[in-house]
Design a protein around this motif. Sequence first.
Motif, PDB file in Angstrom:
ATOM      1  N   PRO A 168       0.793  -1.091   0.114  1.00 20.90           N
ATOM      2  CA  PRO A 168      -0.013   0.084  -0.048  1.00 20.90           C
ATOM      3  C   PRO A 168       0.843   1.162  -0.077  1.00 20.90           C
ATOM      4  N   HIS A 169       0.472   2.516  -0.595  1.00 20.10           N
ATOM      5  CA  HIS A 169       0.967   3.417  -0.596  1.00 20.10           C
ATOM      6  C   HIS A 169       1.945   3.844   0.722  1.00 20.10           C
ATOM      7  N   SER A 170       1.121   4.027   1.788  1.00 13.19           N
ATOM      8  CA  SER A 170       1.550   4.532   3.062  1.00 13.19           C
ATOM      9  C   SER A 170       2.742   3.516   3.591  1.00 13.19           C
ATOM     10  N   SER A 171       2.544   2.337   3.332  1.00 13.14           N
ATOM     11  CA  SER A 171       3.553   1.287   3.720  1.00 13.14           C
ATOM     12  C   SER A 171       4.675   1.421   3.047  1.00 13.14           C
ATOM     13  N   ARG A 172       4.655   1.606   1.511  1.00 13.15           N
ATOM     14  CA  ARG A 172       5.748   1.802   0.706  1.00 13.15           C
ATOM     15  C   ARG A 172       6.606   3.145   1.222  1.00 13.15           C
ATOM     16  N   ALA A 173       5.779   4.243   1.594  1.00 15.42           N
ATOM     17  CA  ALA A 173       6.529   5.558   1.711  1.00 15.42           C
ATOM     18  C   ALA A 173       7.148   5.406   3.092  1.00 15.42           C
ATOM     19  N   ALA A 174       6.757   4.548   3.855  1.00 12.61           N
ATOM     20  CA  ALA A 174       7.435   4.395   5.227  1.00 12.61           C
ATOM     21  C   ALA A 174       8.711   3.544   5.005  1.00 12.61           C
ATOM     22  N   TYR A 175       8.421   2.499   4.279  1.00 12.29           N
ATOM     23  CA  TYR A 175       9.639   1.540   3.814  1.00 12.29           C
ATOM     24  C   TYR A 175      10.710   2.503   3.203  1.00 12.29           C
ATOM     25  N   GLU A 176      10.335   3.367   2.361  1.00  9.32           N
ATOM     26  CA  GLU A 176      11.309   4.117   1.607  1.00  9.32           C
ATOM     27  C   GLU A 176      12.037   5.077   2.500  1.00  9.32           C
ATOM     28  N   ARG A 177      10.969   5.700   3.306  1.00 10.39           N
ATOM     29  CA  ARG A 177      11.653   6.586   4.517  1.00 10.39           C
ATOM     30  C   ARG A 177      12.744   5.989   5.351  1.00 10.39           C
ATOM     31  N   ARG A 178      12.592   4.899   5.460  1.00 14.67           N
ATOM     32  CA  ARG A 178      13.323   3.875   6.575  1.00 14.67           C
ATOM     33  C   ARG A 178      14.657   3.693   5.771  1.00 14.67           C
ATOM     34  N   VAL A 179      14.567   3.214   4.667  1.00 13.41           N
ATOM     35  CA  VAL A 179      15.836   2.873   3.793  1.00 13.41           C
ATOM     36  C   VAL A 179      16.665   3.899   3.545  1.00 13.41           C
ATOM     37  N   TRP A 180      16.152   5.033   3.049  1.00 12.04           N
ATOM     38  CA  TRP A 180      16.822   6.344   2.910  1.00 12.04           C
ATOM     39  C   TRP A 180      17.357   6.819   4.309  1.00 12.04           C
ATOM     40  N   GLY A 181      16.782   6.692   5.232  1.00 11.17           N
ATOM     41  CA  GLY A 181      17.290   6.982   6.568  1.00 11.17           C
ATOM     42  C   GLY A 181      18.423   6.337   7.088  1.00 11.17           C
ATOM     43  N   GLU A 182      18.295   4.992   6.830  1.00 12.57           N
ATOM     44  CA  GLU A 182      19.618   4.041   6.928  1.00 12.57           C
ATOM     45  C   GLU A 182      20.775   4.385   6.203  1.00 12.57           C
ATOM     46  N   PHE A 183      20.375   4.611   5.029  1.00 18.97           N
ATOM     47  CA  PHE A 183      21.527   4.964   4.000  1.00 18.97           C
ATOM     48  C   PHE A 183      22.243   6.238   4.479  1.00 18.97           C
ATOM     49  N   PHE A 184      21.512   7.197   4.907  1.00 18.78           N
ATOM     50  CA  PHE A 184      21.902   8.628   5.510  1.00 18.78           C
ATOM     51  C   PHE A 184      22.933   8.179   6.644  1.00 18.78           C
ATOM     52  N   GLY A 185      22.094   7.295   7.511  1.00 20.80           N
ATOM     53  CA  GLY A 185      22.789   7.023   8.791  1.00 20.80           C
ATOM     54  C   GLY A 185      24.444   6.370   8.437  1.00 20.80           C
ATOM     55  N   ASP A 186      24.203   5.372   7.439  1.00 19.26           N
ATOM     56  CA  ASP A 186      25.267   4.747   7.203  1.00 19.26           C
ATOM     57  C   ASP A 186      26.496   5.735   6.711  1.00 19.26           C
ATOM     58  N   LEU A 187      26.125   6.646   5.931  1.00 20.56           N
ATOM     59  CA  LEU A 187      27.008   7.657   5.626  1.00 20.56           C
ATOM     60  C   LEU A 187      27.646   8.428   6.376  1.00 20.56           C
ATOM     61  N   ILE A 188      26.817   8.863   7.465  1.00 18.75           N
ATOM     62  CA  ILE A 188      27.273   9.541   8.776  1.00 18.75           C
ATOM     63  C   ILE A 188      28.142   8.745   9.509  1.00 18.75           C
ATOM     64  N   ARG A 189      27.980   7.500   9.718  1.00 15.50           N
ATOM     65  CA  ARG A 189      28.933   6.605  10.233  1.00 15.50           C
ATOM     66  C   ARG A 189      30.328   6.382   9.822  1.00 15.50           C
ATOM     67  N   SER A 190      30.326   6.272   8.437  1.00 17.35           N
ATOM     68  CA  SER A 190      31.255   6.330   7.384  1.00 17.35           C
ATOM     69  C   SER A 190      32.243   7.300   7.548  1.00 17.35           C
ATOM     70  N   ALA A 191      31.563   8.614   7.636  1.00 18.11           N
ATOM     71  CA  ALA A 191      32.262   9.881   7.851  1.00 18.11           C
ATOM     72  C   ALA A 191      32.963   9.817   9.273  1.00 18.11           C
ATOM     73  N   ARG A 192      32.297   9.345  10.262  1.00 15.31           N
ATOM     74  CA  ARG A 192      32.848   9.431  11.610  1.00 15.31           C
ATOM     75  C   ARG A 192      33.937   8.438  11.742  1.00 15.31           C
ATOM     76  N   GLU A 193      33.763   7.303  11.086  1.00 19.06           N
ATOM     77  CA  GLU A 193      34.858   6.139  11.251  1.00 19.06           C
ATOM     78  C   GLU A 193      36.111   6.621  10.355  1.00 19.06           C
ATOM     79  N   THR A 194      35.811   7.276   9.314  1.00 16.12           N
ATOM     80  CA  THR A 194      37.092   7.675   8.530  1.00 16.12           C
ATOM     81  C   THR A 194      37.675   8.604   9.304  1.00 16.12           C
ATOM     82  N   ARG A 195      37.316   9.438   9.990  1.00 19.83           N
ATOM     83  CA  ARG A 195      38.038  10.484  10.771  1.00 19.83           C
ATOM     84  C   ARG A 195      38.514   9.721  12.125  1.00 19.83           C
ATOM     85  N   SER A 196      38.197   8.508  12.290  1.00 18.10           N
ATOM     86  CA  SER A 196      38.539   7.891  13.528  1.00 18.10           C
ATOM     87  C   SER A 196      38.138   8.432  14.816  1.00 18.10           C
ATOM     88  N   LEU A 197      36.807   8.817  14.602  1.00 18.04           N
ATOM     89  CA  LEU A 197      36.177   9.308  16.065  1.00 18.04           C
ATOM     90  C   LEU A 197      35.264   8.435  16.492  1.00 18.04           C
TER      91      LEU A 197
END
Length: 97
Positions: free
Chosen positions: A10-39
């Motif tokens: 359903p549209h609402s479930s799909r939208a929630a799923y996509e928000r979660r996936v993009w949020g997790e991708f954003f979080g992964d990039l933030i984690r990667s930036a932190r780890e790259t800086r050894s923080l």
Amino acid sequence: MSSLFTEPLPHSSRAAYERRVWGEFFGDLIRSARETRSLSVEEVSRAAGMAVAEWEAIEAGAVPRTREQLKAVARALAVEWEAMAGLVWFCRRAWER
């Protein structure tokens, strides 16, 4: 050809799923930036003026809701605001309602 899903989400479930996936991708990039800086999470959360749990939530996919929070994340990672804004734009679906 078989399909994993026999019916579309359903549209609402799909939208929630996509928000979660993009949020997790954003979080992964933030984690990667932190780890790259050894923080550590403790170091960056302190530099951002937030609790460790807040920073961990961002890395897990909970996107910051205000510009001030995003600027604090950028500052803690020593990332130019323009680069952070570009990352937010790229992952913009994480902020959709």
